[in-house]
Design a protein around this motif. Sequence first.
Motif, short mmCIF file in Angstrom:
data_model
loop_
_atom_site.label_atom_id
_atom_site.label_comp_id
_atom_site.label_asym_id
_atom_site.label_seq_id
_atom_site.Cartn_x
_atom_site.Cartn_y
_atom_site.Cartn_z
N PRO A 1 0.81 -1.22 0.00
CA PRO A 1 0.00 0.00 0.00
C PRO A 1 0.84 1.28 0.00
N LEU A 2 2.12 1.17 0.40
CA LEU A 2 2.98 2.36 0.44
C LEU A 2 3.60 2.69 -0.91
N LYS A 3 3.38 1.85 -1.89
CA LYS A 3 4.09 1.96 -3.17
C LYS A 3 4.00 3.34 -3.81
N ASN A 4 2.84 3.94 -3.83
CA ASN A 4 2.68 5.24 -4.49
C ASN A 4 2.55 6.41 -3.52
N GLU A 5 2.88 6.14 -2.26
CA GLU A 5 2.77 7.19 -1.25
C GLU A 5 4.00 8.10 -1.26
N LYS A 6 3.77 9.40 -1.17
CA LYS A 6 4.86 10.38 -1.16
C LYS A 6 5.16 10.89 0.25
N LYS A 7 4.19 10.67 1.17
CA LYS A 7 4.35 11.11 2.55
C LYS A 7 3.86 10.03 3.51
N ILE A 8 4.45 10.03 4.70
CA ILE A 8 4.00 9.11 5.75
C ILE A 8 4.17 9.81 7.09
N ASN A 9 3.20 9.65 7.97
CA ASN A 9 3.32 10.20 9.33
C ASN A 9 4.30 9.33 10.12
#
Length: 201
Positions: free
Chosen positions: A34-42
Motif C-alpha cells: 500500500p505504500l508503493k505510491n505514497e509520497k508522505k508518511i506520518n
Amino acid sequence: MKIIQACLIAVCMIVVTTGIKAQRIKLIEGDLSPLKNEKKINTEFTYDHMSVGKFDKEEDYIAKKKDEYNKKQSGKGDKWAKDWVDDRQDKFEPKFNELFEKESEIATTGSKKEAKYTLIYKTTFTEPGFNIAIMRHNAETNADVWIVEAANPSKVIAKISVQKAQGRTFWGEDYETGGRIAECYADAGKALGRFIRKEIK
C-alpha cells in the motif's frame, strides 16, 4: 605513515561492516505494497514498556543514574534525567526521519491530514553504551514498527521488527549518551527506509 593509515581504514571498515551485519530487519506480518505510491508518511514514536541495559523497567534505570549523578554533583542527575527524555524529540526522532526519508524516498510528517499512513516506531530496548576513551561499547536499540492507517490506527497494514540498530560515530567521538543513542535512530531510519523501498518496488 601509509601502513598506519591502511590499518586505520581496515579497522574502520571492520567496525562498519560488523554494524551492518548486526542489524536485523524483518517483516513480521502484513504487506507493505500500500505504500508503493505514497509520497508522505506520518511518523510517531513511543517508548512505553522500554527496557534499558540490564533494567527491565526504564524508570529503574533513570532512578539509579539520576541518584548516582546527583551524588557526584548536586543537580547533575536532574539535568541528566531531563535530557534523557528531551533527547527523543530533539535528537533521536529527527535523526530517524532524516535518514528514513533519504533512503525510502517518502517524506515524513507529523500531521495525519497530510498522509494516508502512519509509521509508529515503538522502541522496546535501549542499550546506552559508553565511551571512556580507552574503552567503549556501542549504543544499541530494538524496536517494533507498525504501519497503520492514519484515519483508523486500529487498521494495521504491516508489522516490522528492527533489531540491533547500532549507535556509533566514525571516529568514536561519542562521549555523550544522547549522541550515541541518536546514531541508533539514524542507523534504524536508514536501514528501515532502504528495506521499505526495496519491498515496494
